[in-house]
Design a protein around this motif. Sequence first.
Motif, short mmCIF file in Angstrom:
data_model
loop_
_atom_site.label_atom_id
_atom_site.label_comp_id
_atom_site.label_asym_id
_atom_site.label_seq_id
_atom_site.Cartn_x
_atom_site.Cartn_y
_atom_site.Cartn_z
N GLN A 189 -12.20 44.68 14.01
CA GLN A 189 -11.90 44.66 12.57
C GLN A 189 -13.18 44.77 11.74
OE1 GLN A 189 -9.64 40.89 12.75
NE2 GLN A 189 -7.91 42.00 11.88
N ALA A 190 -14.21 44.05 12.17
CA ALA A 190 -15.47 44.07 11.43
C ALA A 190 -16.12 45.45 11.45
CB ALA A 190 -16.42 43.02 11.99
N LEU A 191 -16.18 46.07 12.61
CA LEU A 191 -16.85 47.36 12.72
C LEU A 191 -16.07 48.47 12.03
CD1 LEU A 191 -18.21 47.22 16.39
CD2 LEU A 191 -19.41 46.71 14.25
N VAL A 192 -14.76 48.39 12.07
CA VAL A 192 -13.96 49.38 11.34
C VAL A 192 -14.21 49.25 9.84
CG1 VAL A 192 -11.59 50.00 10.68
CG2 VAL A 192 -12.18 49.66 13.09
N LEU A 193 -14.18 48.02 9.33
CA LEU A 193 -14.44 47.80 7.90
C LEU A 193 -15.86 48.22 7.52
CD1 LEU A 193 -13.72 46.68 5.11
CD2 LEU A 193 -14.39 44.42 5.93
N GLY A 194 -16.84 47.84 8.33
CA GLY A 194 -18.23 48.18 8.04
C GLY A 194 -18.47 49.68 8.01
N THR A 195 -17.86 50.39 8.95
CA THR A 195 -18.00 51.85 9.00
C THR A 195 -17.31 52.52 7.81
OG1 THR A 195 -18.09 51.78 11.43
CG2 THR A 195 -17.57 53.91 10.41
#
Length: 550
Positions: free
Chosen positions: A276-282
Amino acid sequence: MRIALLQLNPVVGDLAANASAIAGAVRSASAGGARLCVTSELALCGYPPRDLLLMDEFISACRGHLDRLAQELADCCPVLVGAPVAAAGDYPDTVRNAAVLLRDGVAEVAGSKVLLPTYDVFDERRYFTPGHRCGLVTVDGYRVGVSICEDIWNDKEYWGEHRRYPHDPVAELASEGVDLLVNLSASPFSLGKQAQRESMLGAVAARIGVPVVYVNQVGGNDDLIFAGKSMVMGADGTLLARAAGFVPEVLLADACAASAGAVAPDAPEPEAQIWQALVLGTRDYAAKCGFKGAVLGLSGGIDSALVACIAAEALGPENVLGVMMPSPYSSRGSVDDSVALVQNLGIRSRVVPIEPLMRSFDAALSESFAGLDADVTEENIQSRIRGNILMAMSNKFGKVLLTTGNKSELAVGYCTIYGDMAGGLGVIADLPKTMVYAVCRWLNSVRGFEVIPRAVLEKAPSAELRPDQKDVDSLPDYAVLDDVLERHIVRKQGMAAIVAAGHHPETVRRIIGLVRRAEFKRRQAPPGLKVTDRAFGSGWRMPVAARYAC
């Protein structure tokens, strides 16, 4: 007392858009019966604004937007807005990290941040003068204590000898008598921190005996990711309400009631939180930087496979271009695995063989390299050829180039500067290799099919820059490597402590030496999304030219 927790996703520096988002949320919350709205820390300008705060015009512009917001929302409930403000009566250029109360058309400072963090990714004493005390405002007859982020993180009973500051501004405020405490926060995501955050906030609420309202921002800003998960803790320390993670939300809660509101579920698996974090950050990095999509190299390995999956989820598969650049050393399996991944994700793809370019480089350098054996130089040339191709695609199509290197490789320099390190964002740059595997297996399990082909998970990791090359030819086993790196980088342990934990002295010495020698590479790496307690980003400040034996 019905309070609206405005969990918004600000764009750093976009004052007009941020003010508009705040205004829209306040109107909606007021219509829903809110008697007070609270934003996150520095919500007007976005967190972290960094050196924008050194510009007088920026601080003045923030003040102008606050005054206009106050007038625009004069017929709504009071609002506590996080913003930088010039400290009236202090020395010139003095700025405070403040909570500003908008009420009846007027914007007044309700309180300023007392404790200014200067560790990890934080450097607030560079920009702010600390406040003298937390704020106190009265709304509908309730005495509301106002604190900002770090102010609530210094409870003596909770932290004991590990607390960072000699005094506790929240305890001092509570001793004056408050009915509830609000905290405007911009607390970045890192794996496992939410559980600690809830434990700490619950302990503070129980100790001072009043509800605690915590508002966190959401979204990605450069290397930092904010998960939101704003919450209300009851006076007994019980979690009464929590906003969803990784998405904007306006949470309405009866802060002083026995049951404040809904508690959004929180994914227990670390792999799910990282995803979830990496999807949002990207997604936010691309959108806030104005990119139309993303491009990345597909090697047939596990790292590029995971980055491709994240990019497709974040940006939509139609906006992701995967480029396969086979060389004479690329295995047939790696090419086939890349093709299978492209089909599984539905992303666009191109194939650009690099053998002709390799021959051109060999010819151009033949005289200079006459009589010398081939070595890592030729391997790096292959990587830099690929980097040039990918940067050309990025330039031509207006897409951000996503690097695919993981934290283990970046730590020990098992990467090529101006080659596979070329790009605009390091999506998994804070993910150790062993965690890359864990997230990929988790993803396959939740998707219900092998979106990442089994062969990718089972093959031995290899850069495929020479015949039969394997990562273990150059590095220790990743399980060993990652444990040593976790101890050295995150826990800040030296050689003696790591050896005492059971690792071979020569292995530890070698790994730490590689970490030191790779510092110059990391200085030139793109921003990497932070998901652990210590990443190679704004919180990592090691010297390049230095000698220190651990």
